[in-house]
Design a protein around this motif. Structure first.
Motif, PDB file in Angstrom:
ATOM      1  N   GLY A 127       0.791  -1.232   0.000  1.00 57.27           N
ATOM      2  CA  GLY A 127       0.000   0.000   0.000  1.00 57.27           C
ATOM      3  C   GLY A 127       0.819   1.274   0.000  1.00 57.27           C
ATOM      4  N   ILE A 128       2.152   1.145  -0.022  1.00 58.59           N
ATOM      5  CA  ILE A 128       3.023   2.325  -0.004  1.00 58.59           C
ATOM      6  C   ILE A 128       3.952   2.283  -1.209  1.00 58.59           C
ATOM      7  N   ASP A 129       3.917   3.310  -2.030  1.00 58.26           N
ATOM      8  CA  ASP A 129       4.813   3.407  -3.173  1.00 58.26           C
ATOM      9  C   ASP A 129       6.038   4.227  -2.793  1.00 58.26           C
ATOM     10  N   ARG A 130       7.219   3.716  -3.133  1.00 56.27           N
ATOM     11  CA  ARG A 130       8.436   4.463  -2.832  1.00 56.27           C
ATOM     12  C   ARG A 130       8.460   5.769  -3.630  1.00 56.27           C
ATOM     13  N   GLU A 131       8.901   6.829  -2.999  1.00 54.11           N
ATOM     14  CA  GLU A 131       8.938   8.127  -3.664  1.00 54.11           C
ATOM     15  C   GLU A 131      10.103   8.182  -4.657  1.00 54.11           C
ATOM     16  N   MET A 132       9.794   8.663  -5.851  1.00 60.23           N
ATOM     17  CA  MET A 132      10.792   8.784  -6.906  1.00 60.23           C
ATOM     18  C   MET A 132      11.491  10.143  -6.822  1.00 60.23           C
ATOM     19  N   ILE A 133      12.652  10.243  -7.460  1.00 56.67           N
ATOM     20  CA  ILE A 133      13.410  11.489  -7.438  1.00 56.67           C
ATOM     21  C   ILE A 133      13.514  12.044  -8.855  1.00 56.67           C
ATOM     22  N   ILE A 134      13.248  13.329  -9.014  1.00 52.22           N
ATOM     23  CA  ILE A 134      13.411  13.994 -10.302  1.00 52.22           C
ATOM     24  C   ILE A 134      14.731  14.774 -10.317  1.00 52.22           C
TER      25      ILE A 134
ATOM     26  N   LEU B 288       7.713  14.697 -20.994  1.00 48.28           N
ATOM     27  CA  LEU B 288       7.265  13.308 -20.942  1.00 48.28           C
ATOM     28  C   LEU B 288       7.969  12.649 -19.770  1.00 48.28           C
ATOM     29  N   CYS B 289       7.199  12.046 -18.875  1.00 46.81           N
ATOM     30  CA  CYS B 289       7.769  11.444 -17.673  1.00 46.81           C
ATOM     31  C   CYS B 289       6.941  10.228 -17.290  1.00 46.81           C
ATOM     32  N   HIS B 290       7.588   9.180 -16.807  1.00 50.28           N
ATOM     33  CA  HIS B 290       6.856   7.963 -16.471  1.00 50.28           C
ATOM     34  C   HIS B 290       5.969   8.142 -15.241  1.00 50.28           C
ATOM     35  N   HIS B 291       6.555   8.537 -14.088  1.00 53.30           N
ATOM     36  CA  HIS B 291       5.784   8.660 -12.848  1.00 53.30           C
ATOM     37  C   HIS B 291       5.122  10.036 -12.748  1.00 53.30           C
ATOM     38  N   PRO B 292       3.822  10.092 -12.444  1.00 55.21           N
ATOM     39  CA  PRO B 292       3.156  11.373 -12.178  1.00 55.21           C
ATOM     40  C   PRO B 292       3.731  12.033 -10.918  1.00 55.21           C
ATOM     41  N   VAL B 293       3.448  13.319 -10.742  1.00 57.01           N
ATOM     42  CA  VAL B 293       4.067  14.095  -9.666  1.00 57.01           C
ATOM     43  C   VAL B 293       3.728  13.573  -8.272  1.00 57.01           C
TER      44      VAL B 293
ATOM     45  N   GLN C  81       6.923  21.355  -7.630  1.00 56.20           N
ATOM     46  CA  GLN C  81       5.716  21.352  -8.450  1.00 56.20           C
ATOM     47  C   GLN C  81       5.467  22.723  -9.089  1.00 56.20           C
ATOM     48  N   ASP C  82       5.579  23.783  -8.286  1.00 58.64           N
ATOM     49  CA  ASP C  82       5.320  25.130  -8.792  1.00 58.64           C
ATOM     50  C   ASP C  82       6.308  25.497  -9.896  1.00 58.64           C
TER      51      ASP C  82
ATOM     52  N   GLN D 239       2.329  18.745 -19.723  1.00 63.80           N
ATOM     53  CA  GLN D 239       3.030  17.665 -19.023  1.00 63.80           C
ATOM     54  C   GLN D 239       2.303  16.339 -19.266  1.00 63.80           C
ATOM     55  N   LEU D 240       3.048  15.353 -19.752  1.00 61.77           N
ATOM     56  CA  LEU D 240       2.480  14.042 -20.068  1.00 61.77           C
ATOM     57  C   LEU D 240       3.087  12.987 -19.143  1.00 61.77           C
ATOM     58  N   TYR D 241       2.237  12.220 -18.455  1.00 62.99           N
ATOM     59  CA  TYR D 241       2.693  11.209 -17.507  1.00 62.99           C
ATOM     60  C   TYR D 241       2.013   9.869 -17.779  1.00 62.99           C
ATOM     61  N   GLY D 242       2.598   8.795 -17.212  1.00 62.28           N
ATOM     62  CA  GLY D 242       2.039   7.458 -17.378  1.00 62.28           C
ATOM     63  C   GLY D 242       1.932   6.745 -16.046  1.00 62.28           C
ATOM     64  N   HIS D 243       2.426   5.515 -15.987  1.00 60.74           N
ATOM     65  CA  HIS D 243       2.574   4.686 -14.796  1.00 60.74           C
ATOM     66  C   HIS D 243       1.258   4.137 -14.244  1.00 60.74           C
TER      67      HIS D 243
END
Length: 255
Positions: free
Chosen positions: A23-30, A47-52, A62-63, A72-76
């Protein structure tokens, strides 16, 4: 105006441990170094795989992302979702495959761009055709839930000149590092984890400079993933008692 596509790599530390805790997704780094600079005559599309919502430090960057990236286009997630503001258009795209859950339906989007003048300001018109697999699985049809009323597409318009005039000279810098006064309040494990994320927030060149200065570059890193190298580096830093020095070098590079 020119259309510029920018790829953001959100998978630098992504691996099989991403969903280790139920139930917990690891936080990604940009990382700040991936955010594009301001360009007055450019329409910027990312274009980025993980949404914000999967990013670490999202409340800080984010700002800035919204100011500098117009579309901004996201997937995942494999779930279609559209968000519009006066600053940007965000499309969290569905996916044509693979299956994700019982309610999942294959989708895709066709996106077109047009530039025009209105009251002497340059505008862009983004026309998106969302498509979804039909109930009989015979063909892709307009996704009416994501289209403008009575249309087989939706329109987004943005006054580029107004946005650029508002944000172009915003050169503020942000620091994701813990304040000096809080260092002693954070336990060693949490502090090490946070500093590891801050290290990844730097550019490749900055990271190599720090690793070189502290003699943290070793032959066994060759062929390893970024997440593996980070584990090696942090273990080496703690073993050599360089955590404080490592943190200060990161802070210096951020500045």
């Amino acid at each position: 105006m020119k259309l510029k596509l920018v790829g953001l790599n959100s998978c630098i530390i992504s691996n099989h441990d991403d969903h280790k805790e139920k139930g917990i997704d690891r936080e990604m780094i940009i990382g700040q170094s991936q955010i594009p600079k301001y360009e007055e005559n450019i329409v910027c599309v990312s274009l980025c795989h993980h949404p914000v919502e999967f990013w670490k430090f999202v409340d800080v960057i984010q700002d800035r992302i919204d100011k500098r990236i117009d579309v901004q286009l996201y997937g995942h997630k494999h779930e279609q979702a559209v968000s519009k503001t006066q600053e940007r258009l965000v499309i969290n795209a569905g996916a044509t495959q693979p299956t994700r859950g019982k309610d999942w339906r294959p989708r895709y989007n066709w996106v077109s761009f047009e530039c025009f003048l209105k009251d002497n300001d340059r505008h862009i018109r983004v026309k998106t055709f969302p498509r979804v697999l039909s109930d009989d699985r015979d063909r892709f049809t307009p996704d009416k839930d994501n289209c403008d009323i009575g249309k087989n597409y939706f329109i987004y318009e943005l006054n580029i000149d107004k946005k650029r005039k508002k944000n172009l000279y915003d050169y503020e810098q942000c620091s994701c590092l813990p304040k000096e006064s809080r260092i002693k309040e954070i336990n060693l494990e949490e502090m090490t984890k946070k500093i590891g994320y801050d290290f990844l927030d730097l550019s490749d060149v900055q990271r190599l400079e720090i690793m070189s200065e502290l003699q943290l570059i070793h032959n066994e890193y060759k062929g390893k993933s970024a997440s593996q190298i980070l584990d090696f580096v942090m273990a080496d830093v703690k073993k050599k008692g360089y955590l404080d020095k490592f943190y200060k070098l990161i802070k210096k590079k951020q500045i």
